[in-house]
Design an enzyme around this catalytic site. Structure first.
Site, PDB file in Angstrom:
ATOM      1  N   ASP A 243      16.454  11.073  -8.889  1.00  0.00           N
ATOM      2  CA  ASP A 243      17.850  11.549  -8.835  1.00  0.00           C
ATOM      3  C   ASP A 243      18.380  11.692  -7.415  1.00  0.00           C
ATOM      4  OD1 ASP A 243      18.061  11.538 -11.528  1.00  0.00           O
ATOM      5  OD2 ASP A 243      17.941  13.714 -11.795  1.00  0.00           O
TER       6      ASP A 243
ATOM      7  N   HIS B  79       0.817  -1.210   0.000  1.00  0.00           N
ATOM      8  CA  HIS B  79       0.000   0.000   0.000  1.00  0.00           C
ATOM      9  C   HIS B  79       0.858   1.271   0.000  1.00  0.00           C
ATOM     10  CE1 HIS B  79      -3.405   2.524   1.843  1.00  0.00           C
ATOM     11  NE2 HIS B  79      -3.916   2.014   0.744  1.00  0.00           N
TER      12      HIS B  79
ATOM     13  N   ASP C 223      -0.342  18.087  18.952  1.00  0.00           N
ATOM     14  CA  ASP C 223       0.058  19.393  19.462  1.00  0.00           C
ATOM     15  C   ASP C 223       0.462  20.292  18.288  1.00  0.00           C
ATOM     16  OD1 ASP C 223      -0.521  18.489  21.986  1.00  0.00           O
ATOM     17  OD2 ASP C 223       1.522  17.873  22.438  1.00  0.00           O
TER      18      ASP C 223
ATOM     19  N   LYS D 140       3.221   4.436  -1.238  1.00  0.00           N
ATOM     20  CA  LYS D 140       3.257   5.417  -2.331  1.00  0.00           C
ATOM     21  C   LYS D 140       4.525   6.243  -2.163  1.00  0.00           C
ATOM     22  CE  LYS D 140      -1.384   4.689  -1.684  1.00  0.00           C
ATOM     23  NZ  LYS D 140      -2.054   4.178  -0.484  1.00  0.00           N
TER      24      LYS D 140
ATOM     25  N   LYS E   5      -4.260  10.858   4.781  1.00  0.00           N
ATOM     26  CA  LYS E   5      -3.986  10.161   6.039  1.00  0.00           C
ATOM     27  C   LYS E   5      -2.964  10.990   6.826  1.00  0.00           C
ATOM     28  CE  LYS E   5      -4.463   6.798   2.596  1.00  0.00           C
ATOM     29  NZ  LYS E   5      -5.580   6.053   2.858  1.00  0.00           N
TER      30      LYS E   5
ATOM     31  N   HIS F 262      -9.253  11.146   1.213  1.00  0.00           N
ATOM     32  CA  HIS F 262      -8.339   9.999   1.246  1.00  0.00           C
ATOM     33  C   HIS F 262      -7.030  10.320   1.957  1.00  0.00           C
ATOM     34  CE1 HIS F 262      -5.947   6.689  -0.866  1.00  0.00           C
ATOM     35  NE2 HIS F 262      -6.956   6.054  -0.292  1.00  0.00           N
TER      36      HIS F 262
END
Length: 545
Positions: A245, A238, A470, A240, A465, A463
């Site tokens: 470079d 899952h 604080d 991403k 996350k 979507h």
């Protein structure tokens, strides 16, 4: 020749059996099987909620429960895969040692109250705290993909990408074209895509075109009937990540999908995602840590990939860990890209017009990369999250599309609210999973009674996350607040310790809140009894969702 008479005689004891006798034998075998499997569940499952959920499935739906547990009951990622992961990590660690690159230091850069939680991540992942990054929060699909395409077009040596979903429609076709052009001008391009999440991609013309252009396309955790007997097919990659470079990296909730085209039949609106673009001049940074993760994941997929890493380890050393790589040239390209993004970034996103001001680049960001994988890094992201929730003093704000916590996590949130911490959950009003929707709702009553604010986002499927603690700590990445992300999937998150960067994420959350409906306790208590009962029944199985 005649057969002996005695061979035709049926055993009178067998002949005397009735259907009742066979049913009784079947019942005895069933009880034995249930007891054995229950003991197996209790002895193997370390999470009490997961164990109870599986026992409930087993005794309410015996045949289905038996088959389901055999197929997906235990987090078996495959012994061969785990062995290749360890071998690839060893190769990368030896290479880093030869180059005198140290990944597991930096805790001294942090305030004392965060050093312990950081050390927990370092213990399981080998990644410490890295300073002095340029980071920018990208809050719209247009900004993410235009920036990414510009970086791909300026790539000189390597492009490494790892995604759960690649859906070749809309703006993603421009990303694919940029990748093919980069490969054809000599840039080494690798892309690792999850087999299940991108099932349609592997049967598409886009897949063939990428490989024909010279892009190395790798299938992550391929599934099959025979493989299911030895490893779970629902353990997915899952992550991403993009690394360009050695010094430009991307991380966030975004897949390679254009929200205008992706899952529009689910009636939940457009998917709304965020990403962070990170740049560092240092030889060890968040970006090189990301590169290490991607290269390890690619190498673990097959013996051929592992052999290729072994043979080319010196080449990878030069490519992935270049000391002071063309810094003047890099800075000039970053400046040009800043001008491009200012011109192209539109002010709206999602299914409704939601104005999010463009975020400026933040200098000197201190951060830590935390990847997790079943049977490899334990449950490091879960333990990190629970720890920082208990340490929060003023504010906890969580953005997640799927909220299905266990008792320890929901208890931590309720305890924080009861001790005066401002706790806010930002969740889509409607998600693309019927069971997850109702499992989430089963937690609302207790959370609202404890003083937790539940904000239901109305502008599409939020979507993103993100977790803000604080004013000086943030978790930003791919992890949903559910047990699948914490225990089963390969995930990655970024722990950010710089208040200016944390403030950008908090500002983005604030914009989401302006497009939310706030759920009240009195309103929630007015639901019918059968709605509450259904939510609570689904909650029993929530650890398995």
């Amino acid at each position: 020749m005649e057969m002996p008479v005695e061979t035709l005689v049926i055993d009178p004891q067998v002949a005397s059996w009735t259907w009742t006798d066979f049913a009784g034998l079947g019942l005895i075998l069933h009880i034995i099987l249930m007891v054995v499997l229950t003991l197996r569940i209790v002895s193997v499952q370390r999470n009490i909620g997961v164990a109870i959920a599986w026992i409930a499935v087993l005794f309410t739906l015996p045949i289905f429960g038996l088959i389901a547990y055999i197929l997906v009951g235990e987090p078996m990622i495959g012994s061969r895969y785990r062995k290749r992961v360890q071998q690839a990590r060893q190769l990368m660690n030896e290479m880093a040692q030869r180059e005198r690159l140290v990944f597991n230091k930096g805790q001294s850069l942090l305030p004392m109250h965060y050093r312990g939680v950081s050390q927990m991540g370092t213990r399981w992942t080998g990644f410490g705290v890295f300073p002095e990054h340029q980071m920018q929060l990208l809050t719209t699909p247009h900004a993410i993909f235009q920036r990414l395409i510009a970086d791909i077009n300026n790539a000189r040596r390597t492009i490494l990408m790892e995604f759960y979903i690649l859906y070749p429609k809309g703006q993603i076709l421009e990303v694919i074209d940029a990748l093919m052009a980069a490969a054809q001008r000599g840039v080494e391009c690798h892309i690792l895509i999850d087999s299940v999440g991108s099932f349609s991609f592997f049967n598409s013309d886009a897949h063939k075109s990428l490989e024909k252009a010279g892009v190395f396309v790798h299938q992550s955790l391929p599934v099959g009937l025979f493989k299911t007997l030895f490893q779970r097919s629902d353990l997915r990659n899952h992550r991403k990540i993009v690394v360009i470079d050695e010094h430009v990296g991307y991380i966030g909730s975004f897949n390679l999908v254009d929200p205008k085209f992706f899952k529009q039949d689910k009636e939940v609106g457009q998917w709304i995602d965020v990403a962070i673009r990170s740049v560092s001049e240092h030889e060890v940074s968040i970006t090189t840590a990301m590169a290490k993760v991607v290269v390890t994941d690619i190498s673990a997929e097959s013996n051929d990939n592992l052999d290729a890493l072994d043979k080319r380890v010196n080449s990878y050393t030069r490519k992935l860990y270049v000391r002071n790589p063309t810094i003047n040239e890099m800075n000039s390209r970053i400046k040009v890209l800043d001008e491009i993004i200012n011109y192209l970034d539109p002010p709206s996103m999602g299914a409704k017009s939601i104005v999010i001001p463009q975020m400026p680049v933040v200098e000197g960001v201190v951060a830590q990369l935390i990847p997790s994988a079943p049977q490899v890094t334990a449950h490091v992201i879960y333990h990190t999250l629970v720890t920082v929730i208990h340490r929060a003093n003023h504010r906890i704000r969580i953005t997640t599309p799927y909220f299905v916590p266990d008792e320890a996590l929901s208890g931590a949130l309720m305890t924080a609210a009861k001790r005066g911490v401002e706790v806010t959950l930002i969740i889509p009003e409607k998600v693309d999973s019927f069971l997850v929707q109702h499992a989430s709702q089963a937690y609302y009553q207790d959370l609202l009674e404890a003083g937790v604010t539940i904000a239901l986002f109305k502008g599409g499927l939020l979507h993103a996350k993100t977790v803000v603690i604080d004013d000086d700590y943030c978790l930003f990445g791919t992890v949903n607040i559910d047990m699948r992300s914490f225990y089963l999937n390969m995930e990655v998150t970024l722990a950010i310790y710089t208040p200016e960067m944390v403030a950008q994420v908090a500002d983005c959350q604030e914009t989401y809140l302006q497009n939310c409906r706030f759920l009240g306790l009195e309103e929630w208590q007015q639901r019918s009894n059968h709605e509450r009962l259904f939510d609570n029944v689904v909650r029993l199985f929530s650890p398995l969702l």
